[in-house]
Structure formats: structure tokens, C-alpha cells
Design a protein around this motif. Structure first.
Motif, PDB file in Angstrom:
ATOM      1  N   GLY A  64     -11.829 -14.311 -11.607  1.00  0.00           N
ATOM      2  CA  GLY A  64     -10.332 -13.816 -11.766  1.00  0.00           C
ATOM      3  C   GLY A  64      -9.565 -14.991 -11.655  1.00  0.00           C
ATOM      4  N   LEU A  65     -10.009 -16.031 -10.739  1.00  0.00           N
ATOM      5  CA  LEU A  65      -9.338 -17.310 -10.676  1.00  0.00           C
ATOM      6  C   LEU A  65      -9.094 -18.287 -11.700  1.00  0.00           C
ATOM      7  CD1 LEU A  65      -8.513 -19.066  -7.743  1.00  0.00           C
ATOM      8  CD2 LEU A  65     -10.519 -20.560  -8.707  1.00  0.00           C
ATOM      9  N   VAL A  66     -10.320 -17.982 -12.562  1.00  0.00           N
ATOM     10  CA  VAL A  66     -10.511 -18.887 -13.821  1.00  0.00           C
ATOM     11  C   VAL A  66      -9.681 -18.135 -14.881  1.00  0.00           C
ATOM     12  CG1 VAL A  66     -12.003 -19.527 -15.828  1.00  0.00           C
ATOM     13  CG2 VAL A  66     -12.613 -19.896 -13.325  1.00  0.00           C
ATOM     14  N   ARG A  67      -9.388 -16.897 -14.910  1.00  0.00           N
ATOM     15  CA  ARG A  67      -8.941 -16.171 -16.026  1.00  0.00           C
ATOM     16  C   ARG A  67      -7.337 -16.433 -15.731  1.00  0.00           C
ATOM     17  NH1 ARG A  67     -12.001 -12.972 -18.870  1.00  0.00           N
ATOM     18  NH2 ARG A  67     -13.983 -12.133 -17.816  1.00  0.00           N
ATOM     19  N   GLU A  68      -6.756 -16.395 -14.297  1.00  0.00           N
ATOM     20  CA  GLU A  68      -5.525 -16.504 -13.972  1.00  0.00           C
ATOM     21  C   GLU A  68      -4.999 -18.036 -14.125  1.00  0.00           C
ATOM     22  OE1 GLU A  68      -4.654 -15.413 -10.081  1.00  0.00           O
ATOM     23  OE2 GLU A  68      -2.426 -15.987 -10.155  1.00  0.00           O
ATOM     24  N   HIS A  69      -5.895 -19.074 -14.034  1.00  0.00           N
ATOM     25  CA  HIS A  69      -5.499 -20.441 -14.082  1.00  0.00           C
ATOM     26  C   HIS A  69      -5.951 -21.446 -14.909  1.00  0.00           C
ATOM     27  CE1 HIS A  69      -3.236 -19.739 -10.149  1.00  0.00           C
ATOM     28  NE2 HIS A  69      -4.378 -19.085  -9.551  1.00  0.00           N
TER      29      HIS A  69
END
Ligand SMILES: O=C(O)[C@H](O)[C@@H](O)[C@H](O)[C@H](O)COP(=O)(O)O
Length: 208
Positions: A64-69
Motif C-alpha cells: 500500500g505504501l509503495v502504491r501510494e508513494h
């Protein structure tokens, strides 16, 4: 910029590049800066050095972090190789992640104040397996003794097989842990095994 240059070199050499990044709180500014780099993102596969075995929409999911940032703007053209599909069964996730795994050209690590990196936690029951220099496995399941969520983590051996390794940390407390880990190799600070390993040097980036 250094990571983008490494990815561009891998693309120039082989037409593609594999990048593994860390989760946690620290990487957000790095991921955002990397997303703005002008490289052939459609040739890049992004994966993780470790993932929490939770549903992909869980707040603690590193994906989720990678997708968001990271996977946005120019970098939205990259493909993503998750380590966890549903978060229901760690061993099934490990088998699926291992089947599609590709050894990274570049891995960007973080470090906890307990000296863990990826999810190679001190006192984990299978830490020896995670740290074994000749382990042919790329990934293993780790149950952290004192942190939330079962994890899937790269092994130290697979980190050593990766093309380029970075450690990005911030703050005085982590600096002190880094200094202690540089002073002596010990399973109590798993990062020490990477700092002193000669096969693959670790480029350390520290900021206040
Ligand atoms: O999923 C994870 O937990 C990470 O990949 C982990 O190895 C992280 O890099 C360190 O725990 C540092 O985390 P912070 O950046 O939040 O301090």
C-alpha cells in the motif's frame, strides 16, 4: 538519483530492472523523490525487501505504501510484484511470492532501532536461516518476537545476491545502532551481518 541511475544502468544492460524497496515509515520521502526520476519506468519491476502478511488494503501493508508513494506519476508505468496476495496464509504466500520472485538489481533497506533490516528481527526463531550466507532461498516467513504481523522477508543471502544495496536511515538513535553494528557482528543486531559482509557492500545514507 543514485537508485535511478542504477535502474537506468540495468535497463541499458538488459532492457529491464528489478527494484526492491522497504516499508515502514522512513521511506516515504525517498519513494516520492524516486517516483519523479525520469527513467524508463515501464521496464522496471518493483517489489519489496519485506512485507507484512496482511490484506493488501490493510494500513500496515508495505505494498500500500509503495502504491501510494512510488507507483504514481512517471513511475506509474512500473509493474509491481507483491509478496502477499491476500494475507490469509503465510506459507501459501511464501510459495506464491517465491514462484514469481526475481533477484533485485537494486535493494533499498531500512533499519529498526533493534537492528533489524528487512524483517530479519533479533531473536526471531528462524533468524539463523534468515542470516545463513549460503541459503539458496530468496524469501522466508518471519514471526517478529516484538513487532506486529508475520512477515515475508528477503534472506540475507538473497540480499547479497542482489546487484546493489542501499541502507537509508535517519536520526541519532539509528546512527548509534549503526555504529554499534559496525563495531561487531552479532545476531543481536542483524544489520551487522550486512555491514561487514564483503560480497556486496552496503551504501549507507544517513540524515538527521
Ligand atoms: O516492513 C518493514 O517493517 C520494513 O521494511 C522494515 O525493515 C523497516 O525498514 C524498518 O522497520 C524501519 O522502519 P521505520 O522506517 O518505520 O523506522
Amino acid at each position: 538519483q543514485a537508485v535511478a541511475a542504477d535502474l537506468a544502468s540495468a535497463i541499458a544492460a538488459r532492457g529491464q530492472a528489478v527494484l526492491a524497496v522497504s516499508g515502514g515509515r522512513s521511506p516515504v520521502p525517498f519513494l516520492q523523490a524516486l517516483a519523479a526520476q525520469d527513467i524508463a519506468w515501464q521496464q522496471v519491476s518493483v517489489t519489496l525487501v519485506d512485507e507484512r502478511v496482511v490484506a493488501p488494503d490493510h494500513a500496515d501493508s508495505n505494498a500500500g505504501l509503495v502504491r501510494e508513494h512510488l507507483l504514481r506519476g512517471k513511475a506509474a508505468a512500473a509493474s509491481f510484484l507483491p509478496l502477499v496476495q491476500t494475507g490469509s496464509d503465510a506459507q501459501a504466500e511464501l510459495a506464491a511470492a517465491t514462484a514469481q520472485w526475481r533477484t533485485p538489481d537494486v535493494a533499498v533497506l531500512g533499519m529498526g532501532e533493534d537492528g533489524h533490516t528487512a524483517s530479519l528481527f533479533p531473536n526471531a526463531s528462524n533468524l539463523a536461516e534468515g542470516l545463513a550466507a549460503a541459503n539458496p532461498a530468496a524469501l522466508l516467513v518471519v514471526v517478529p518476537p516484538a513487532a506486529p504481523h508475520t512477515r515475508i522477508s528477503m534472506t540475507l543471502a538473497e540480499l547479497q545476491r542482489s546487484g546493489k544495496l542501499y541502507l537509508a536511515i535517519a536520526g541519532e538513535a539509528k546512527r548509534r545502532v549503526l555504529d554499534a553494528a559496525e563495531a561487531a557482528v552479532s545476531d543481536t543486531l542483524p544489520i551487522s551481518h550486512l555491514l561487514t559482509a564483503t560480497a556486496r557492500p552496503l551504501d549507507v545514507y544517513w540524515s538527521v
